[in-house]
Design a protein around this motif. Sequence first.
Motif, mmCIF file in Angstrom:
data_model
loop_
_atom_site.group_PDB
_atom_site.id
_atom_site.type_symbol
_atom_site.label_atom_id
_atom_site.label_comp_id
_atom_site.label_asym_id
_atom_site.label_seq_id
_atom_site.Cartn_x
_atom_site.Cartn_y
_atom_site.Cartn_z
ATOM 1 N N ARG A 1 4.339 -5.415 -1.987
ATOM 2 C CA ARG A 1 3.120 -4.806 -2.511
ATOM 3 C C ARG A 1 3.425 -3.781 -3.584
ATOM 4 O O ARG A 1 4.421 -3.061 -3.509
ATOM 5 C CB ARG A 1 2.337 -4.115 -1.387
ATOM 6 C CG ARG A 1 1.623 -5.067 -0.460
ATOM 7 C CD ARG A 1 0.818 -4.302 0.552
ATOM 8 N NE ARG A 1 -0.022 -5.199 1.344
ATOM 9 C CZ ARG A 1 -0.839 -4.804 2.296
ATOM 10 N NH1 ARG A 1 -0.935 -3.510 2.570
ATOM 11 N NH2 ARG A 1 -1.561 -5.665 2.969
ATOM 12 N N LEU A 2 2.523 -3.704 -4.546
ATOM 13 C CA LEU A 2 2.577 -2.714 -5.614
ATOM 14 C C LEU A 2 1.237 -1.997 -5.648
ATOM 15 O O LEU A 2 0.189 -2.641 -5.521
ATOM 16 C CB LEU A 2 2.857 -3.398 -6.956
ATOM 17 C CG LEU A 2 2.862 -2.539 -8.225
ATOM 18 C CD1 LEU A 2 3.817 -3.128 -9.262
ATOM 19 C CD2 LEU A 2 1.469 -2.369 -8.834
ATOM 20 N N ILE A 3 1.269 -0.682 -5.829
ATOM 21 C CA ILE A 3 0.034 0.077 -5.998
ATOM 22 C C ILE A 3 0.145 0.913 -7.255
ATOM 23 O O ILE A 3 1.183 1.536 -7.516
ATOM 24 C CB ILE A 3 -0.303 0.945 -4.763
ATOM 25 C CG1 ILE A 3 -1.719 1.522 -4.915
ATOM 26 C CG2 ILE A 3 0.733 2.030 -4.513
ATOM 27 C CD1 ILE A 3 -2.310 2.047 -3.617
ATOM 28 N N ALA A 4 -0.930 0.881 -8.065
ATOM 29 C CA ALA A 4 -0.929 1.594 -9.339
ATOM 30 C C ALA A 4 -2.358 1.771 -9.815
ATOM 31 O O ALA A 4 -3.223 0.954 -9.508
ATOM 32 C CB ALA A 4 -0.132 0.811 -10.384
ATOM 33 N N PRO A 5 -2.616 2.808 -10.604
ATOM 34 C CA PRO A 5 -3.910 2.899 -11.273
ATOM 35 C C PRO A 5 -3.917 1.965 -12.472
ATOM 36 O O PRO A 5 -2.887 1.742 -13.107
ATOM 37 C CB PRO A 5 -3.980 4.368 -11.705
ATOM 38 C CG PRO A 5 -2.550 4.765 -11.874
ATOM 39 C CD PRO A 5 -1.763 3.982 -10.868
ATOM 40 N N GLU A 6 -5.086 1.416 -12.791
ATOM 41 C CA GLU A 6 -5.200 0.498 -13.926
ATOM 42 C C GLU A 6 -6.525 0.744 -14.638
ATOM 43 O O GLU A 6 -7.548 0.990 -13.992
ATOM 44 C CB GLU A 6 -5.138 -0.946 -13.433
ATOM 45 C CG GLU A 6 -5.195 -1.988 -14.547
ATOM 46 C CD GLU A 6 -5.279 -3.390 -13.992
ATOM 47 O OE1 GLU A 6 -4.243 -4.087 -13.991
ATOM 48 O OE2 GLU A 6 -6.376 -3.786 -13.537
ATOM 49 N N GLY A 7 -6.513 0.675 -15.981
ATOM 50 C CA GLY A 7 -7.742 0.803 -16.742
ATOM 51 C C GLY A 7 -7.617 1.793 -17.872
ATOM 52 O O GLY A 7 -6.568 2.414 -18.085
ATOM 53 N N GLY A 8 -8.709 1.927 -18.628
ATOM 54 C CA GLY A 8 -8.768 2.877 -19.729
ATOM 55 C C GLY A 8 -9.701 4.015 -19.378
ATOM 56 O O GLY A 8 -9.355 4.906 -18.615
ATOM 57 N N ALA A 9 -10.939 3.972 -19.925
ATOM 58 C CA ALA A 9 -11.913 5.010 -19.600
ATOM 59 C C ALA A 9 -12.324 4.938 -18.140
ATOM 60 O O ALA A 9 -12.552 5.957 -17.489
ATOM 61 C CB ALA A 9 -13.141 4.872 -20.509
ATOM 62 N N ALA A 10 -12.435 3.721 -17.605
ATOM 63 C CA ALA A 10 -12.737 3.522 -16.182
ATOM 64 C C ALA A 10 -11.482 2.967 -15.511
ATOM 65 O O ALA A 10 -10.932 1.964 -15.946
ATOM 66 C CB ALA A 10 -13.899 2.548 -16.019
ATOM 67 N N GLN A 11 -11.042 3.638 -14.453
ATOM 68 C CA GLN A 11 -9.795 3.267 -13.775
ATOM 69 C C GLN A 11 -10.024 3.130 -12.278
ATOM 70 O O GLN A 11 -10.881 3.802 -11.707
ATOM 71 C CB GLN A 11 -8.708 4.316 -14.019
ATOM 72 C CG GLN A 11 -8.358 4.551 -15.470
ATOM 73 C CD GLN A 11 -7.418 5.728 -15.649
ATOM 74 O OE1 GLN A 11 -6.930 6.312 -14.678
ATOM 75 N NE2 GLN A 11 -7.179 6.109 -16.891
ATOM 76 N N GLU B 1 -9.051 -4.031 -5.512
ATOM 77 C CA GLU B 1 -9.401 -2.755 -6.114
ATOM 78 C C GLU B 1 -9.789 -1.754 -5.037
ATOM 79 O O GLU B 1 -10.603 -2.054 -4.165
ATOM 80 C CB GLU B 1 -10.545 -2.931 -7.116
ATOM 81 C CG GLU B 1 -10.152 -3.774 -8.321
ATOM 82 C CD GLU B 1 -11.204 -3.768 -9.401
ATOM 83 O OE1 GLU B 1 -12.238 -3.089 -9.214
ATOM 84 O OE2 GLU B 1 -10.982 -4.428 -10.434
ATOM 85 N N LEU B 2 -9.231 -0.554 -5.144
ATOM 86 C CA LEU B 2 -9.496 0.510 -4.181
ATOM 87 C C LEU B 2 -10.346 1.585 -4.859
ATOM 88 O O LEU B 2 -11.277 1.278 -5.576
ATOM 89 C CB LEU B 2 -8.174 1.061 -3.640
ATOM 90 C CG LEU B 2 -7.211 0.016 -3.037
ATOM 91 C CD1 LEU B 2 -5.933 0.678 -2.557
ATOM 92 C CD2 LEU B 2 -7.858 -0.769 -1.918
ATOM 93 N N GLU B 3 -10.024 2.858 -4.640
ATOM 94 C CA GLU B 3 -10.865 3.958 -5.132
ATOM 95 C C GLU B 3 -10.865 4.068 -6.656
ATOM 96 O O GLU B 3 -9.903 3.699 -7.323
ATOM 97 C CB GLU B 3 -10.371 5.298 -4.552
ATOM 98 C CG GLU B 3 -10.623 5.481 -3.076
ATOM 99 C CD GLU B 3 -9.563 4.834 -2.207
ATOM 100 O OE1 GLU B 3 -9.765 4.835 -0.986
ATOM 101 O OE2 GLU B 3 -8.549 4.342 -2.730
#
Length: 272
Positions: A230-240, A257-259
């Motif tokens: 498993r990998l966990i990371a934030p993803e996105g630009g203005a909305a993440q 997708e989590l929080e």
Amino acid sequence: MNKPVNRHPFPGTPKRVGRVGAGRGFSAANSNTRISLPGRTLDVSAFAAPASHARPGNLGLNSDRLRAQMIQRLRNQGIQDERVLDAMMAVPRHVFVDEGLASRAYEDAALPIGQGQTISQPWVVARMISAMCENRVPVKVLEVGAGCGYQAAVLAQFVKEVHAVERIRGLYELARGHLRELKLQGRVRLSFGDGMLGLPNTAPFDAIVVAAAGIKIPQALLDQLAVGGRLIAPEGGAAQRLILIERTGPAAWHREELESVRFVPLRAGTQS
């Protein structure tokens, strides 16, 4: 027995499932970030910056009591993985902050440690590690963005082999000093380098935690994840959002997708 964390401990948290395709990412340099949850906003960060190496000496025996209060607060906030809670109880967070902030080390807050950077708040560390390790005991973990070394120290309490990469030379030296002070340098293999590249010569990894947001999670990191890992990371630009990815086959990844979160952008290269 270890209790797995609830992936969605807060009401109204949406999720979306799909597949991850090939894409380019960035490497990391962090500052303050925010998580938006029902009724509250959480300030978080993943990378620390160089600060005074003076050791806080004003907590004394109170540090154990304050850590216990922090652990109870994390339970109240939905963290249920006892491995993670035990690990965070074992690691003296005040060692990783500047002496002037030692009395605030166990608050649920991101604290500055110099050059406009912070140490991540406890809830964020616990949430990401718990989701990454849910219902499994990873043997080999990669952390992209060692910062001041706190998260690596927490992982080292129950993960056999921890590898951490830091792209900023001053942070690398800071983390190395903290890990040496706690006699963890033999349990955390710390590298100075570009986090977007991961550590291909050391892969595959059972779990990967990334601490800054790109438009897409770096394909190099997805490729270094073991099947079943498993990998966990934030993803996105203005909305993440926090993204939890499980590799289900040689060319297949399952994502959830989590929080909602707000992290600074991932950046490529190294900084001396």
